[in-house]
Design a protein around this motif. Structure first.
Motif, PDB file in Angstrom:
ATOM      1  N   GLU A 191      62.777  70.268  23.761  1.00 15.62           N
ATOM      2  CA  GLU A 191      62.783  69.129  24.679  1.00 15.62           C
ATOM      3  C   GLU A 191      61.344  68.742  25.024  1.00 15.62           C
ATOM      4  O   GLU A 191      60.544  69.578  25.441  1.00 15.62           O
ATOM      5  CB  GLU A 191      63.559  69.479  25.946  1.00 15.62           C
ATOM      6  CG  GLU A 191      64.997  69.900  25.676  1.00 15.62           C
ATOM      7  CD  GLU A 191      65.678  70.457  26.911  1.00 15.62           C
ATOM      8  OE1 GLU A 191      66.160  69.659  27.734  1.00 15.62           O
ATOM      9  OE2 GLU A 191      65.709  71.706  27.045  1.00 15.62           O
ATOM     10  N   TYR A 192      61.054  67.462  24.855  1.00 19.58           N
ATOM     11  CA  TYR A 192      59.703  66.955  25.080  1.00 19.58           C
ATOM     12  C   TYR A 192      59.746  65.874  26.148  1.00 19.58           C
ATOM     13  O   TYR A 192      60.437  64.857  25.997  1.00 19.58           O
ATOM     14  CB  TYR A 192      59.141  66.400  23.772  1.00 19.58           C
ATOM     15  CG  TYR A 192      57.793  65.723  23.909  1.00 19.58           C
ATOM     16  CD1 TYR A 192      56.738  66.364  24.544  1.00 19.58           C
ATOM     17  CD2 TYR A 192      57.570  64.449  23.392  1.00 19.58           C
ATOM     18  CE1 TYR A 192      55.503  65.754  24.675  1.00 19.58           C
ATOM     19  CE2 TYR A 192      56.330  63.841  23.499  1.00 19.58           C
ATOM     20  CZ  TYR A 192      55.313  64.490  24.150  1.00 19.58           C
ATOM     21  OH  TYR A 192      54.077  63.884  24.279  1.00 19.58           O
ATOM     22  N   ASP A 193      59.019  66.090  27.247  1.00 17.69           N
ATOM     23  CA  ASP A 193      59.016  65.154  28.363  1.00 17.69           C
ATOM     24  C   ASP A 193      57.712  64.366  28.482  1.00 17.69           C
ATOM     25  O   ASP A 193      57.480  63.688  29.473  1.00 17.69           O
ATOM     26  CB  ASP A 193      59.286  65.891  29.676  1.00 17.69           C
ATOM     27  CG  ASP A 193      58.222  66.954  29.978  1.00 17.69           C
ATOM     28  OD1 ASP A 193      57.272  67.095  29.171  1.00 17.69           O
ATOM     29  OD2 ASP A 193      58.343  67.638  31.009  1.00 17.69           O
ATOM     30  N   GLY A 194      56.864  64.479  27.474  1.00 15.84           N
ATOM     31  CA  GLY A 194      55.577  63.789  27.515  1.00 15.84           C
ATOM     32  C   GLY A 194      54.443  64.650  28.009  1.00 15.84           C
ATOM     33  O   GLY A 194      53.269  64.291  27.855  1.00 15.84           O
ATOM     34  N   HIS A 195      54.757  65.808  28.592  1.00 15.19           N
ATOM     35  CA  HIS A 195      53.722  66.705  29.123  1.00 15.19           C
ATOM     36  C   HIS A 195      53.782  68.105  28.507  1.00 15.19           C
ATOM     37  O   HIS A 195      52.758  68.774  28.402  1.00 15.19           O
ATOM     38  CB  HIS A 195      53.852  66.814  30.642  1.00 15.19           C
ATOM     39  CG  HIS A 195      53.758  65.506  31.360  1.00 15.19           C
ATOM     40  ND1 HIS A 195      52.564  64.833  31.531  1.00 15.19           N
ATOM     41  CD2 HIS A 195      54.721  64.739  31.939  1.00 15.19           C
ATOM     42  CE1 HIS A 195      52.788  63.700  32.195  1.00 15.19           C
ATOM     43  NE2 HIS A 195      54.079  63.620  32.457  1.00 15.19           N
ATOM     44  N   SER A 196      54.958  68.545  28.125  1.00 19.89           N
ATOM     45  CA  SER A 196      55.115  69.877  27.549  1.00 19.89           C
ATOM     46  C   SER A 196      56.368  69.893  26.681  1.00 19.89           C
ATOM     47  O   SER A 196      57.193  68.970  26.722  1.00 19.89           O
ATOM     48  CB  SER A 196      55.212  70.954  28.638  1.00 19.89           C
ATOM     49  OG  SER A 196      56.345  70.728  29.456  1.00 19.89           O
ATOM     50  N   ILE A 197      56.505  70.972  25.908  1.00 20.09           N
ATOM     51  CA  ILE A 197      57.660  71.154  25.028  1.00 20.09           C
ATOM     52  C   ILE A 197      58.404  72.404  25.491  1.00 20.09           C
ATOM     53  O   ILE A 197      57.799  73.472  25.649  1.00 20.09           O
ATOM     54  CB  ILE A 197      57.225  71.308  23.557  1.00 20.09           C
ATOM     55  CG1 ILE A 197      56.339  70.138  23.131  1.00 20.09           C
ATOM     56  CG2 ILE A 197      58.444  71.404  22.642  1.00 20.09           C
ATOM     57  CD1 ILE A 197      55.698  70.330  21.766  1.00 20.09           C
ATOM     58  N   LEU A 198      59.703  72.268  25.679  1.00 22.62           N
ATOM     59  CA  LEU A 198      60.543  73.385  26.110  1.00 22.62           C
ATOM     60  C   LEU A 198      61.424  73.803  24.936  1.00 22.62           C
ATOM     61  O   LEU A 198      62.258  73.027  24.471  1.00 22.62           O
ATOM     62  CB  LEU A 198      61.412  72.980  27.304  1.00 22.62           C
ATOM     63  CG  LEU A 198      62.330  74.066  27.879  1.00 22.62           C
ATOM     64  CD1 LEU A 198      61.505  75.230  28.424  1.00 22.62           C
ATOM     65  CD2 LEU A 198      63.234  73.486  28.964  1.00 22.62           C
ATOM     66  N   PHE A 199      61.217  75.039  24.454  1.00 26.00           N
ATOM     67  CA  PHE A 199      61.953  75.551  23.304  1.00 26.00           C
ATOM     68  C   PHE A 199      63.175  76.347  23.772  1.00 26.00           C
ATOM     69  O   PHE A 199      63.041  77.356  24.469  1.00 26.00           O
ATOM     70  CB  PHE A 199      61.063  76.443  22.441  1.00 26.00           C
ATOM     71  CG  PHE A 199      59.919  75.720  21.789  1.00 26.00           C
ATOM     72  CD1 PHE A 199      60.080  75.091  20.568  1.00 26.00           C
ATOM     73  CD2 PHE A 199      58.681  75.645  22.405  1.00 26.00           C
ATOM     74  CE1 PHE A 199      59.025  74.419  19.965  1.00 26.00           C
ATOM     75  CE2 PHE A 199      57.621  74.990  21.814  1.00 26.00           C
ATOM     76  CZ  PHE A 199      57.801  74.368  20.591  1.00 26.00           C
ATOM     77  N   SER A 200      64.353  75.881  23.374  1.00 30.47           N
ATOM     78  CA  SER A 200      65.624  76.579  23.637  1.00 30.47           C
ATOM     79  C   SER A 200      65.823  76.880  25.120  1.00 30.47           C
ATOM     80  O   SER A 200      66.529  77.821  25.473  1.00 30.47           O
ATOM     81  CB  SER A 200      65.704  77.887  22.834  1.00 30.47           C
ATOM     82  OG  SER A 200      65.587  77.630  21.455  1.00 30.47           O
ATOM     83  N   GLY A 201      65.204  76.088  25.985  1.00 30.54           N
ATOM     84  CA  GLY A 201      65.359  76.302  27.410  1.00 30.54           C
ATOM     85  C   GLY A 201      64.653  77.532  27.947  1.00 30.54           C
ATOM     86  O   GLY A 201      64.835  77.895  29.115  1.00 30.54           O
ATOM     87  N   ARG A 202      63.811  78.179  27.124  1.00 34.98           N
ATOM     88  CA  ARG A 202      63.161  79.427  27.539  1.00 34.98           C
ATOM     89  C   ARG A 202      61.648  79.336  27.584  1.00 34.98           C
ATOM     90  O   ARG A 202      61.030  79.716  28.579  1.00 34.98           O
ATOM     91  CB  ARG A 202      63.566  80.567  26.587  1.00 34.98           C
ATOM     92  CG  ARG A 202      64.980  81.050  26.747  1.00 34.98           C
ATOM     93  CD  ARG A 202      65.204  82.295  25.899  1.00 34.98           C
ATOM     94  NE  ARG A 202      66.569  82.803  26.006  1.00 34.98           N
ATOM     95  CZ  ARG A 202      67.023  83.871  25.341  1.00 34.98           C
ATOM     96  NH1 ARG A 202      66.201  84.533  24.526  1.00 34.98           N
ATOM     97  NH2 ARG A 202      68.262  84.265  25.498  1.00 34.98           N
ATOM     98  N   ARG A 203      61.059  78.885  26.502  1.00 36.55           N
ATOM     99  CA  ARG A 203      59.602  78.949  26.370  1.00 36.55           C
ATOM    100  C   ARG A 203      59.015  77.542  26.455  1.00 36.55           C
ATOM    101  O   ARG A 203      59.377  76.660  25.675  1.00 36.55           O
ATOM    102  CB  ARG A 203      59.229  79.596  25.030  1.00 36.55           C
ATOM    103  CG  ARG A 203      57.735  79.840  24.868  1.00 36.55           C
ATOM    104  CD  ARG A 203      57.444  80.660  23.615  1.00 36.55           C
ATOM    105  NE  ARG A 203      57.656  79.930  22.386  1.00 36.55           N
ATOM    106  CZ  ARG A 203      58.630  80.174  21.528  1.00 36.55           C
ATOM    107  NH1 ARG A 203      59.519  81.117  21.793  1.00 36.55           N
ATOM    108  NH2 ARG A 203      58.759  79.486  20.413  1.00 36.55           N
ATOM    109  N   GLN A 204      58.120  77.337  27.399  1.00 31.07           N
ATOM    110  CA  GLN A 204      57.507  76.034  27.613  1.00 31.07           C
ATOM    111  C   GLN A 204      56.042  76.083  27.201  1.00 31.07           C
ATOM    112  O   GLN A 204      55.318  76.994  27.576  1.00 31.07           O
ATOM    113  CB  GLN A 204      57.638  75.616  29.079  1.00 31.07           C
ATOM    114  CG  GLN A 204      57.279  74.164  29.332  1.00 31.07           C
ATOM    115  CD  GLN A 204      57.731  73.710  30.716  1.00 31.07           C
ATOM    116  OE1 GLN A 204      58.065  74.520  31.566  1.00 31.07           O
ATOM    117  NE2 GLN A 204      57.736  72.404  30.939  1.00 31.07           N
ATOM    118  N   GLU A 205      55.613  75.087  26.420  1.00 30.73           N
ATOM    119  CA  GLU A 205      54.246  75.067  25.903  1.00 30.73           C
ATOM    120  C   GLU A 205      53.660  73.667  26.028  1.00 30.73           C
ATOM    121  O   GLU A 205      54.359  72.667  25.812  1.00 30.73           O
ATOM    122  CB  GLU A 205      54.205  75.501  24.430  1.00 30.73           C
ATOM    123  CG  GLU A 205      54.697  76.905  24.164  1.00 30.73           C
ATOM    124  CD  GLU A 205      54.526  77.294  22.695  1.00 30.73           C
ATOM    125  OE1 GLU A 205      53.592  76.782  22.062  1.00 30.73           O
ATOM    126  OE2 GLU A 205      55.335  78.095  22.204  1.00 30.73           O
TER     127      GLU A 205
END
Length: 304
Positions: A191-205
């Motif tokens: 999931e990409y909100d324009g500021h970070s990427i959230l992988f599988s609801g667990r890891r945010q980068e």
């Protein structure tokens, strides 16, 4: 004779420590319960079989050098056990120093092996990701786009650069393994909100986004110096094997995040580059590609 056998066993133990560390690292990686995001086999690269054969021969050469040092050492220890009478052997403080040096060398070998295994894992994953991205972008080349790989700049390399009618794209590929315990669509969702990427609801980068913006800025600066005018470069993060859910339209996103299979999203922008300008840009990119310096092997080792 007992001292000779003990010495031989000690030498073998020292030689087996790195091997045991490698096995431990492999076991630990399997315990992470991760799986590759790339589920289908990739096409072979030019000379891939020859490269594998070359790597195999290099490994055999390393093994030959190792045994050429190990076997004579064992034989020498055995002979010394016959030549030296243990009753006349005396231990001094220097022997304690040698023992400390030996222990430090074993510790250093374990640390170095673990570090090399970690870097090897990261390099292997990065290579798979870049190979997948390159393969999935290939259809654009057949449509007249230009695709460059691994361009070296002072701040680092750019994984891929695409040049087409809708613009210039600096692409940062990221290989992110999936969680084996998350099944279904959630396990492959980014999931990409324009500021970070959230992988599988667990890891945010957010680091991949920063890296993509940095390399696109450096590429734009290089092209401005070559062409004499500013050329916009769009930063892109490529995530092979992931289903991307964007909360913002691509036109409003500072960084584009895509699965490289959905490369046609890059064609949806307004055309801004004509054929003559594309030729100028690709000529400048070819120049930097051919001048990309290859660091000597020993300098790479010292730096790492």
């Amino acid at each position: 004779m007992f001292s000779s056998v003990s010495a031989v066993l000690f030498i073998l133990l020292c030689a087996l420590v790195p091997a045991a560390t490698i096995i431990f690292c492999q076991f630990k990686n399997r315990q992470l319960k991760r799986r590759s995001p790339i589920s289908e086999p990739l096409l072979p690269l030019p000379g891939e079989t020859l490269q594998k054969n070359l790597n195999f021969e290099n490994n055999k050469l390393i093994a030959v050098f190792s045994f050429s040092a190990l076997i004579p050492s064992i034989i020498l220890i055995c002979l010394m056990g016959q030549w030296i009478n243990p009753a006349f052997v005396q231990f001094h403080w220097i022997d304690l120093l040698w023992a400390m040096i030996c222990g430090a060398s074993i510790t250093a070998s374990v640390y170095a092996t673990k570090r090399i295994m970690a870097r090897r894992k990261a390099f292997t994953a990065g290579l798979m990701g870049e190979m997948a991205t390159a393969e999935y972008f290939t259809p654009l080349v057949r449509e007249g786009w230009y695709l460059f790989h691994d361009l070296s700049f002072p701040r680092g390399n750019i994984d891929h650069v695409l040049v087409g009618p809708t613009g210039i794209f600096a692409i940062e590929t990221k290989y992110r393994s999936k969680y084996a315990d998350i099944k279904g669509g959630q396990g492959a969702l980014a999931e990409y909100d324009g500021h970070s990427i959230l992988f599988s609801g667990r890891r945010q980068e957010d680091l991949p986004l920063q890296q993509a913006k940095a390399v696109s800025g450096e590429l734009s600066k290089y092209l401005r110096g070559k062409l004499g005018y500013t050329v916009p470069v769009r930063p892109v993060v490529s995530l092979p094997g992931w289903r991307i859910e964007n909360y913002l339209p691509d036109e409003e996103s500072e960084v584009i995040v895509i699965n490289p299979k959905n490369f046609r999203r890059l064609k949806n922008f307004q055309a801004i580059i004509n054929a003559p300008e594309a030729i100028k840009v690709t000529s400048a990119l070819e120049e930097i590609a051919k001048k990309s310096p290859q660091k000597p092997f020993y300098k790479s080792i010292i730096k790492r």
